[in-house]
Structure formats: structure tokens, C-alpha cells
Design an enzyme around this catalytic site. Structure first.
Site, PDB file in Angstrom:
ATOM      1  N   PRO A  17      -0.598  -4.609  17.494  1.00  0.00           N
ATOM      2  CA  PRO A  17      -0.861  -6.050  17.591  1.00  0.00           C
ATOM      3  C   PRO A  17      -0.244  -6.746  16.394  1.00  0.00           C
ATOM      4  O   PRO A  17      -0.418  -6.304  15.257  1.00  0.00           O
ATOM      5  CB  PRO A  17      -2.394  -6.131  17.527  1.00  0.00           C
ATOM      6  CG  PRO A  17      -2.830  -4.884  16.833  1.00  0.00           C
ATOM      7  CD  PRO A  17      -1.796  -3.842  17.122  1.00  0.00           C
ATOM      8  N   MET A  18       0.512  -7.820  16.629  1.00  0.00           N
ATOM      9  CA  MET A  18       1.062  -8.598  15.508  1.00  0.00           C
ATOM     10  C   MET A  18       0.956 -10.079  15.846  1.00  0.00           C
ATOM     11  O   MET A  18       1.537 -10.547  16.833  1.00  0.00           O
ATOM     12  CB  MET A  18       2.517  -8.191  15.219  1.00  0.00           C
ATOM     13  CG  MET A  18       2.635  -6.814  14.575  1.00  0.00           C
ATOM     14  SD  MET A  18       4.308  -6.453  14.011  1.00  0.00           S
ATOM     15  CE  MET A  18       5.101  -5.952  15.526  1.00  0.00           C
ATOM     16  N   CYS A 104      -7.671  -6.428   9.304  1.00  0.00           N
ATOM     17  CA  CYS A 104      -6.847  -7.519   8.759  1.00  0.00           C
ATOM     18  C   CYS A 104      -7.299  -7.843   7.326  1.00  0.00           C
ATOM     19  O   CYS A 104      -8.486  -8.064   7.083  1.00  0.00           O
ATOM     20  CB  CYS A 104      -6.964  -8.751   9.658  1.00  0.00           C
ATOM     21  SG  CYS A 104      -6.100 -10.170   8.952  1.00  0.00           S
ATOM     22  N   GLY A 208       1.491   3.008  10.420  1.00  0.00           N
ATOM     23  CA  GLY A 208       2.026   2.619   9.116  1.00  0.00           C
ATOM     24  C   GLY A 208       3.406   3.182   8.860  1.00  0.00           C
ATOM     25  O   GLY A 208       3.585   4.398   8.763  1.00  0.00           O
ATOM     26  N   ASP A 209       4.407   2.284   8.808  1.00  0.00           N
ATOM     27  CA  ASP A 209       5.768   2.627   8.378  1.00  0.00           C
ATOM     28  C   ASP A 209       6.559   3.510   9.337  1.00  0.00           C
ATOM     29  O   ASP A 209       7.572   4.085   8.919  1.00  0.00           O
ATOM     30  CB  ASP A 209       5.764   3.351   7.015  1.00  0.00           C
ATOM     31  CG  ASP A 209       5.148   2.522   5.908  1.00  0.00           C
ATOM     32  OD1 ASP A 209       5.100   1.292   6.075  1.00  0.00           O
ATOM     33  OD2 ASP A 209       4.736   3.110   4.892  1.00  0.00           O
ATOM     34  N   GLY A 231       4.442  -1.134  14.483  1.00  0.00           N
ATOM     35  CA  GLY A 231       4.518  -2.592  14.367  1.00  0.00           C
ATOM     36  C   GLY A 231       5.902  -3.030  13.967  1.00  0.00           C
ATOM     37  O   GLY A 231       6.814  -3.159  14.790  1.00  0.00           O
TER      38      GLY A 231
HETATM   39  C1  LIG Z   1       3.328 -10.331  11.385  1.00  0.00           C
HETATM   40  C2  LIG Z   1       2.210  -9.335  11.510  1.00  0.00           C
HETATM   41  C3  LIG Z   1       1.077  -9.675  12.222  1.00  0.00           C
HETATM   42  C4  LIG Z   1       0.015  -8.760  12.356  1.00  0.00           C
HETATM   43  N1  LIG Z   1      -1.062  -9.092  13.142  1.00  0.00           N
HETATM   44  C5  LIG Z   1      -2.024  -8.153  13.391  1.00  0.00           C
HETATM   45  C6  LIG Z   1      -3.075  -8.401  14.334  1.00  0.00           C
HETATM   46  O1  LIG Z   1      -3.148  -9.455  14.976  1.00  0.00           O
HETATM   47  N2  LIG Z   1      -4.010  -7.415  14.489  1.00  0.00           N
HETATM   48  C7  LIG Z   1      -3.960  -6.224  13.817  1.00  0.00           C
HETATM   49  O2  LIG Z   1      -4.813  -5.355  14.011  1.00  0.00           O
HETATM   50  N3  LIG Z   1      -2.955  -5.958  12.953  1.00  0.00           N
HETATM   51  C8  LIG Z   1      -1.996  -6.881  12.742  1.00  0.00           C
HETATM   52  N4  LIG Z   1      -0.940  -6.575  11.920  1.00  0.00           N
HETATM   53  C9  LIG Z   1      -0.843  -5.210  11.338  1.00  0.00           C
HETATM   54  C10 LIG Z   1      -0.025  -4.292  12.261  1.00  0.00           C
HETATM   55  O3  LIG Z   1      -0.659  -4.116  13.508  1.00  0.00           O
HETATM   56  C11 LIG Z   1       0.165  -2.905  11.613  1.00  0.00           C
HETATM   57  O4  LIG Z   1      -1.098  -2.357  11.364  1.00  0.00           O
HETATM   58  C12 LIG Z   1       0.940  -2.984  10.300  1.00  0.00           C
HETATM   59  O5  LIG Z   1       2.076  -3.827  10.425  1.00  0.00           O
HETATM   60  C13 LIG Z   1       1.396  -1.590   9.835  1.00  0.00           C
HETATM   61  O6  LIG Z   1       2.186  -0.968  10.817  1.00  0.00           O
HETATM   62  P1  LIG Z   1       3.800  -0.938  10.734  1.00  0.00           P
HETATM   63  O7  LIG Z   1       4.165  -0.346   9.403  1.00  0.00           O
HETATM   64  O8  LIG Z   1       4.217  -0.095  11.890  1.00  0.00           O
HETATM   65  O9  LIG Z   1       4.257  -2.354  10.830  1.00  0.00           O
HETATM   66  C14 LIG Z   1       0.097  -7.480  11.744  1.00  0.00           C
HETATM   67  C15 LIG Z   1       1.248  -7.155  11.008  1.00  0.00           C
HETATM   68  C16 LIG Z   1       2.302  -8.054  10.900  1.00  0.00           C
HETATM   69  C17 LIG Z   1       3.535  -7.662  10.125  1.00  0.00           C
END
Ligand SMILES: Cc1cc2nc3c(=O)[nH]c(=O)nc-3n(C[C@H](O)[C@H](O)[C@H](O)COP(=O)(O)O)c2cc1C
Length: 320
Positions: A17-18, A104, A208-209, A231
Site C-alpha cells: 500500500p502506498m 505508518c 523492505g528494500d 513498494g
Molecule cells: C509514498 C509512500 C506511501 C506509503 N503509504 C503507505 C500506506 O498507505 N500504508 C502502509 O501500510 N504503508 C505505506 N507505505 C509504506 C510501504 O507500504 C512500505 O512498507 C515501505 O515503502 C517499505 O517497502 P519498500 O522498501 O518495498 O518500499 C508507503 C510508502 C511510500 C513510499
């Protein structure tokens, strides 16, 4: 219980979710290129969902098409009763599951005891999980969280594993770390060990990452997680969920056609509801990593509507 988590083949690859990113438009675009096994909505406020005034605005965050299945609605807040009602609403909307955001790190919400603020208040977190399960009927209720608040807190994870959750998604950082340090996959492995002891039926998803499908597979092997949530990795590789692991290197023309398709779907779906500026953050996904990309991207960043994007795409000359 209709447990989507059990019916998915492992390892489960999930689009994270982002907020302001993974709306119905982006999910459809990713689904057409290389679909994940499971989608999440952006996090959606239970305060908004249960209020007459706020519902219309926040329910756009829950908009989805049948193409985006299976899909889980992610909700956040601090009032168990509102979680119960919101879970009922999500169940009526036809979601495949409900996830509670307990990760969050945004200061304004943490201060109000919401999202990762719940790490400080397991008693309330427990009531929220219970109420959400009541409202969700036969839908599974999962939690997405971090490793701890200021430091790694195995007790918090242990507490969650005692809540009989079908799935627990762990973003491998503490709240304090925000996104500033590499994710601690060694700690995610410890979560897997703990779940084997306390709640072997709970599916653990690591997050994560993760930068590629193969990277995800390696992390599954190293840690024993049941799945991977990705993400930001999707921005650099829109095909990241392609299970063949094939590297995609589209021509500039194909990239721009894809950008145009995204723009059309965005405008068709949101009209004036969402500003065109929100769409422009995605341009970098299409226009990068080739000669002249930054100059070309600068031109696209000046566009203000679909017509201008169409004209600019049409004006590009490509070598055949
Ligand atoms: C722009 C943005 C918005 C995000 N919004 C949410 C959200 O609505 N809910 C949530 O659980 N995490 C949110 N996250 C966190 C991501 O879901 C994820 O946990 C985090 O980016 C780490 O994963 P990644 O390294 O694959 O990006 C958000 C991250 C980003 C960068």
C-alpha cells in the site's frame, strides 16, 4: 472463513500500500504489465469512512475494479467501534480481506495513538483487532507493522502473534528509523522463528528494500517468510512482479506509449477529482535510464493535461 491468505500459492508477492500511489489506476497499470499475487489499497481512515461528510472522499481510496483481485482494504484509526463499522463497509464493498495499519510513522498520526502509535498501546491494538474481526464477518483481518517504536521490540511482535491473525506483514525497520536505514531482514527472520513457536498458522510477509523478483525469492529462502511485499521497488521496475525474472528493457517509444496509457486511465478514472500533478510523479517510472531521458522528462513535467501529453508523445521521432 474465506481466507484469501491460505488460497494463495507461496511465496506470495504483494504490491505494497502506498498513499497517493497505489490507487485503482496504478494497480491496473501494474496488473497489466506483471501482476502481483495480491493488491492492497492505500491506507484509509476509519474516521472518514464512518462519517457522512468524509465517506465520499475517502471511499475513492477504496475504489477498485475486478481486475485488481485479490485485493485487501487497509484501514487506520484509533477507535475500535469505527474499525468495526469500517470493516463492515469493506466487507460489503467486496474486498477479499482487511488489513490494519500499525506501521505508518507519520508524526501527526503517531501522536494521536494511530498507526504505529498503537505499538505503544497493545491493549488498544488488541481491541481494534477484535472489533475489526467482528465487523469483517468471514473476511481475514491482517496487520502491517514495523519491528518496534524506538528499538526492536520482540514483545510487540509476540503480542501480535498471539492475536490469531491469518497474516502479519513486517516492514523491517523501527518507527524511529523511518526509511533511513536498510531494512533488517535478519530481524524479519527472527519474526519467522517466533511465529513458528507461537502461531505457526500465521503467514509472515517480509517488506523492505526488495529491488527485484529474484531479490524477493532470495529473501524468502534466507528468512523463511511466506511472501514478500514490494513498494518503492516497483518505481524502478514496473515489471517487478514478473515471475520469469526476465529483464524488461522497452524501447523509448514503448515507454511513452505506456505513459500515455497511464495518463489516459488516470484522466478517465479521476477527471478533475485528482490533480494532474499527482500523475506526474509517475513519469519518472517511464522516462529514465536511457540517453536523453532527463531532458525528455523535463518536457513531460511541463504538461498540464492529457492533450498536452498526447501531443508531446506524437511529436517524438523514433529511430526505426
Ligand atoms: C509514498 C509512500 C506511501 C506509503 N503509504 C503507505 C500506506 O498507505 N500504508 C502502509 O501500510 N504503508 C505505506 N507505505 C509504506 C510501504 O507500504 C512500505 O512498507 C515501505 O515503502 C517499505 O517497502 P519498500 O522498501 O518495498 O518500499 C508507503 C510508502 C511510500 C513510499
Amino acid at each position: 472463513m474465506k481466507n484469501i491468505w491460505k488460497s494463495l500459492k507461496k511465496p506470495i508477492f504483494i504490491l505494497a500500500p502506498m498513499d497517493d500511489v497505489t490507487d485503482t489506476v496504478f494497480r491496473q497499470i501494474i496488473g497489466d504489465l506483471a501482476a502481483p499475487d495480491l493488491y492492497f489499497t492505500e491506507f484509509t481512515s476509519v474516521d472518514g469512512l464512518v462519517s457522512e461528510l468524509g465517506r465520499e472522499a475517502v471511499s475513492r481510496r477504496l475504489q477498485f475494479t475486478e481486475k485488481e483481485r485479490p485485493i485487501i482494504a487497509q484501514i487506520w484509526g484509533n477507535d475500535p467501534e469505527k474499525f468495526k463499522k469500517s470493516a463492515q463497509i469493506c466487507a460489503e464493498m467486496g474486498f477479499d480481506g482487511i488489513d490494519i495499519n500499525m506501521g505508518c510513522p507519520e508524526k501527526s498520526v503517531v501522536k494521536r495513538g494511530m498507526c504505529s502509535g498503537l505499538i505503544h498501546n497493545p491493549a488498544l491494538a488488541g481491541l481494534i483487532i477484535k472489533a475489526t474481526k467482528e465487523g469483517a464477518g468471514d473476511l481475514p483481518v491482517s496487520v502491517k507493522t514495523r519491528l518496534g517504536m524506538r528499538e526492536i521490540q520482540p514483545d510487540w511482535i509476540k503480542f501480535l502473534l498471539e492475536q490469531d491473525l491469518p497474516a502479519l506483514i513486517i516492514h523491517g525497520r523501527t518507527v524511529r528509523e523511518m526509511s533511513k536505514v536498510p531494512a533488517h531482514w535478519d530481524e524479519i527472520k527472527k519474526v519467522v522463528d517466533l511465529k513458528n513457536e507461537i502461531s505457526p498458522q500465521t503467514i509472515i510477509i517480509g517488506n523492505g528494500d526488495v529491488q527485484s523478483y529474484q531479490d524477493g525469492i532470495n529473501k524468502v529462502k534466507e528468512t523463511g517468510v511466506d511472501g514478500i511485499m514490494i513498494g518503492t521497488g516497483v518505481f524502478k521496475n514496473l515489471w517487478i512482479f514478473d515471475k520469469t525474472g526476465k529483464s524488461h528493457n522497452p524501447s523509448t517509444e514503448d515507454r511513452l506509449q505506456q505513459l500515455l496509457k497511464h495518463t489516459k486511465l488516470f484522466v478517465e478514472t479521476w477527471g478533475d477529482i485528482k490533480s494532474f500533478a499527482i500523475l506526474k510523479k509517475f513519469f519518472k517510472c517511464y522516462i529514465s535510464d536511457f540517453e536523453g531521458a532527463s531532458e525528455l522528462r523535463a518536457k513531460f513535467m511541463e504538461t498540464k493535461n492529457l492533450q498536452q501529453v498526447e501531443t508531446l508523445v506524437a511529436s517524438q521521432k523514433f529511430d526505426l
